[in-house]
Design a protein around this motif. Structure first.
Motif, PDB file in Angstrom:
ATOM      1  N   LEU A 188       0.378  -1.516  -0.143  1.00 15.38           N
ATOM      2  CA  LEU A 188      -0.035   0.043  -0.065  1.00 15.38           C
ATOM      3  C   LEU A 188       0.745   1.331   0.011  1.00 15.38           C
ATOM      4  O   LEU A 188       0.746   2.253  -1.161  1.00 15.38           O
ATOM      5  N   LYS A 389     -10.312   5.690  -0.619  1.00 13.83           N
ATOM      6  CA  LYS A 389     -10.284   3.300  -0.085  1.00 13.83           C
ATOM      7  C   LYS A 389      -8.479   3.245   0.720  1.00 13.83           C
ATOM      8  O   LYS A 389      -8.159   2.579   1.657  1.00 13.83           O
ATOM      9  N   TRP A 390      -7.429   3.846   0.448  1.00 16.83           N
ATOM     10  CA  TRP A 390      -6.153   3.681   0.585  1.00 16.83           C
ATOM     11  C   TRP A 390      -6.353   4.743   2.497  1.00 16.83           C
ATOM     12  O   TRP A 390      -5.776   3.139   3.051  1.00 16.83           O
ATOM     13  N   ASN A 392      -8.889   4.012   4.362  1.00 18.39           N
ATOM     14  CA  ASN A 392     -10.267   2.681   4.775  1.00 18.39           C
ATOM     15  C   ASN A 392      -8.718   1.732   5.073  1.00 18.39           C
ATOM     16  O   ASN A 392      -9.199   1.519   6.341  1.00 18.39           O
ATOM     17  N   ALA A 393      -8.318   1.412   3.816  1.00 20.28           N
ATOM     18  CA  ALA A 393      -7.285   0.072   3.631  1.00 20.28           C
ATOM     19  C   ALA A 393      -6.011   0.536   4.691  1.00 20.28           C
ATOM     20  O   ALA A 393      -5.895  -0.944   5.738  1.00 20.28           O
ATOM     21  N   ASN A 394      -6.156   1.767   4.999  1.00 26.78           N
ATOM     22  CA  ASN A 394      -4.784   1.639   6.180  1.00 26.78           C
ATOM     23  C   ASN A 394      -5.353   2.149   7.648  1.00 26.78           C
ATOM     24  O   ASN A 394      -4.350   1.372   8.457  1.00 26.78           O
ATOM     25  N   HIS A 396      -7.721  -0.174   8.086  1.00 24.32           N
ATOM     26  CA  HIS A 396      -8.040  -1.323   8.659  1.00 24.32           C
ATOM     27  C   HIS A 396      -6.716  -2.319   8.651  1.00 24.32           C
ATOM     28  O   HIS A 396      -6.324  -3.238   9.783  1.00 24.32           O
TER      29      HIS A 396
END
Length: 566
Positions: A188, A389-390, A392-394, A396
């Protein structure tokens, strides 16, 4: 255990090994010259030869691939499983190993060693054979003696965590999950870095900045849509535009001409007014002569009258000319004023038509601009969605990392008895060296990336104390792994480990290594300078050991290989 180490080099210092403590001695000779040094006799190379026979990579810069050594073979007998195997390898063919007379690829040999020395099953979650063996044959050239928990300066944390967790019998499945999270975080991070690179991709920017741009462009879209909805396309717009321009030129020309003619009319009026003034009287000449009592002749007086009549005729003719010129100018002015009025009216009508609408090309340009602005908004919205999205991914991944740290902590709590045994073993070894003056501990702490091993010996943080902390860690690791069937029955150390250790602690460490090796059924191999060995013996090292090889500092053939090269 190792049985021996040999080579076909004529003056190679063959070695024989026995169970327990084995010392390779580098001895200063009486005949040695002042410039000779035991730092170049081959103590570290001795360990690299053993490592070479156990499947080490042999890159072009490896010492055994030097022209002086590449054609020589090196051989060892090694207890493996329930038997003894003879291993031979040469630098000229580093990709193959000969085992009991059978040639095989080095990768196959590694796999076999991993199975029989470390009980590796080939599972993807297991560490590699070479990452495990590196803790048993530390390479000083890789910085392996700088930190107890690392065997290479460039080693990743996940690689060392995995190897140590396996040797100490901890949960590899948790490490694999933590590794997946770490890889996802790395990917990421790299993806975001690439996306922000103006060469590789678009610059993402910040979410709030993108939102501001979207709002501004949305206002522009609304204005364009309203302008297009109210737009009227005028037929033959370009002709009307040209007609308006032509009328503007005519009006400017008429205005200039009117100004000039009005100035001329003013000049004519001034001239007419001057001509209407009283003409000069010649009687003053007669009066002047009368005062002088001079009588003018009749002929002269008649001449004055003729001149006066002629002058009046000229003045009258000029007046009629000026009047005629004035009438002409007035007529011209009236005509041009009428032309100016007509041109201005016509231009006003054309401008009214133009202001009521626009050209088809302008309409198309407005529509194209609207499409471009909408496209820009779409691009910004995609970038904002990507950032969301990134982020949120981070978030998560951070949550998963925190959960992993909690799971590692819970796992260590469940293994408290096992961890206490490891810590007690380490502390007991440190106690044998330093006594009660330096409290020692080996703690295993949870982290987001795995199990963190922290070996310490209290008090002075000198290099000698750090070396003994590494010694105790390696001994604890080797004993624990062997007891659990996850490690071999040997441990090898280079003399660099003892270079800063005091004689008393060196004597205690060697005695400890001999006793542990005998008690655990292991083999401890160490290279030492003869004066360091004597220093330890003077401080109470009385344990019997096996001198497996003897090197000297004689320049010609005293070292391991029996030859000298730069």
């Amino acid at each position: 255990m190792f049985r021996n180490l040999t080579s076909d080099l004529p003056d190679f210092k063959n070695a024989s090994f026995a169970p327990g403590l084995n010392i390779v001695v580098a001895k200063r000779t009486i005949a040695a010259r002042r410039q000779d040094s035991r730092n170049a006799v081959g103590k570290s190379s001795f360990i690299r030869v053993l490592d070479f026979l156990l499947g080490a990579d042999a890159r072009p810069d490896h010492p055994l691939r030097r022209p002086e050594l590449a054609d020589a073979y090196f051989e060892t007998e090694l207890e493996l499983g329930s038997g003894v195997v003879r291993v031979r390898r040469t630098g000229s063919d580093p990709g193959h190993v000969e085992v009991d007379g059978v040639s095989m690829r080095n990768t196959i040999w590694r796999q076999r060693l991993g199975e029989q020395l470390f009980s590796l099953s080939g599972s993807a979650s297991e560490p590699s054979f070479r990452s495990l063996l590196a803790f048993y044959l530390r390479d000083v050239h890789n910085g392996a003696f700088e930190k107890a928990t690392e065997v290479h300066r460039k080693q990743s944390a996940s690689a060392s965590h995995s190897a140590m967790a396996y040797l100490f019998g901890l949960d590899l499945s948790l490490l694999e999950q933590a590794k997946d999270i770490a890889n996802a975080e790395k990917s990421l991070k790299e993806l975001r870095k690439a996306a922000n690179d103006p060469v590789l991709g678009m610059t993402l920017g910040k979410a709030q900045d993108i939102e501001a741009q979207i709002r501004t462009l949305s206002i522009q879209v609304a204005n364009l849509e309203r302008e297009i909805s109210e737009f009227k396309v005028v037929d033959q717009y370009s002709l009307h535009r040209a007609k308006a321009d032509e009328l503007s030129r005519i009006i400017r020309k008429l205005n200039d001409s009117l100004v000039m003619e009005e100035r001329r009319l003013g000049d004519v009026d001034t001239s007419i007014a001057q001509e209407s003034e009283t003409q000069p009287d010649h009687s003053y000449v007669q009066q002047m002569y009368d005062q002088l009592q001079i009588t003018l002749p009749d002929g002269v007086i008649r001449r004055f009258d003729e001149v006066a009549a002629f002058h009046m005729s000229v003045v009258e003719n000029r007046r009629r000319y000026l009047q005629s010129e004035r009438a002409t100018l007035l007529e011209s002015l009236n005509v041009k004023r009428e032309e100016l009025s007509r041109a201005d009216s016509e231009r006003s009508e054309v401008m009214r038509i133009l202001e009521a609408g626009g050209a088809l090309e302008t309409y198309k340009e407005l529509q194209l601009e609207l499409v471009q602005v909408r496209s820009r908004i779409g691009e910004l919205q995609q970038r904002r969605e990507t950032i969301d999205k990134w982020e949120n991914a981070n978030r998560h991944l951070q949550l998963r990392s925190a959960e992993m740290e909690l799971r590692f902590s819970m796992d260590l709590d469940d293994r408290r008895s096992q961890i206490d045994d490891i810590a007690q073993l380490y502390s007991s070894y440190a106690y044998e060296i330093y006594g009660s003056g330096r409290p020692a501990s080996l703690s295993v702490e949870p982290s987001r990336t795995g199990y963190t091993f922290v070996p310490t010996i209290g008090g002075d943080r000198s290099q000698g104390v750090k070396s003994m902390a590494l010694f105790c860690f390696d001994l604890t690791m080797a004993v624990t792994a062997k007891r659990n069937g996850r490690g071999p029955d040997f441990l090898v150390h280079d003399s660099h480990l003892y270079s800063d250790v005091e004689g008393r602690q060196m004597a205690s460490a060697l005695t400890l290594a001999a006793n542990v090796a005998e008690r655990e059924g292991m083999q401890y191999i160490v290279t030492l300078n003869s004066d360091d060995l004597k220093k330890a013996q003077d401080e109470g090292f009385y344990v019997n050991f096996h001198e497996c090889a003897l090197f000297t500092d004689q320049y010609e053939n005293g070292g391991l290989f029996g030859i000298r090269f730069n």
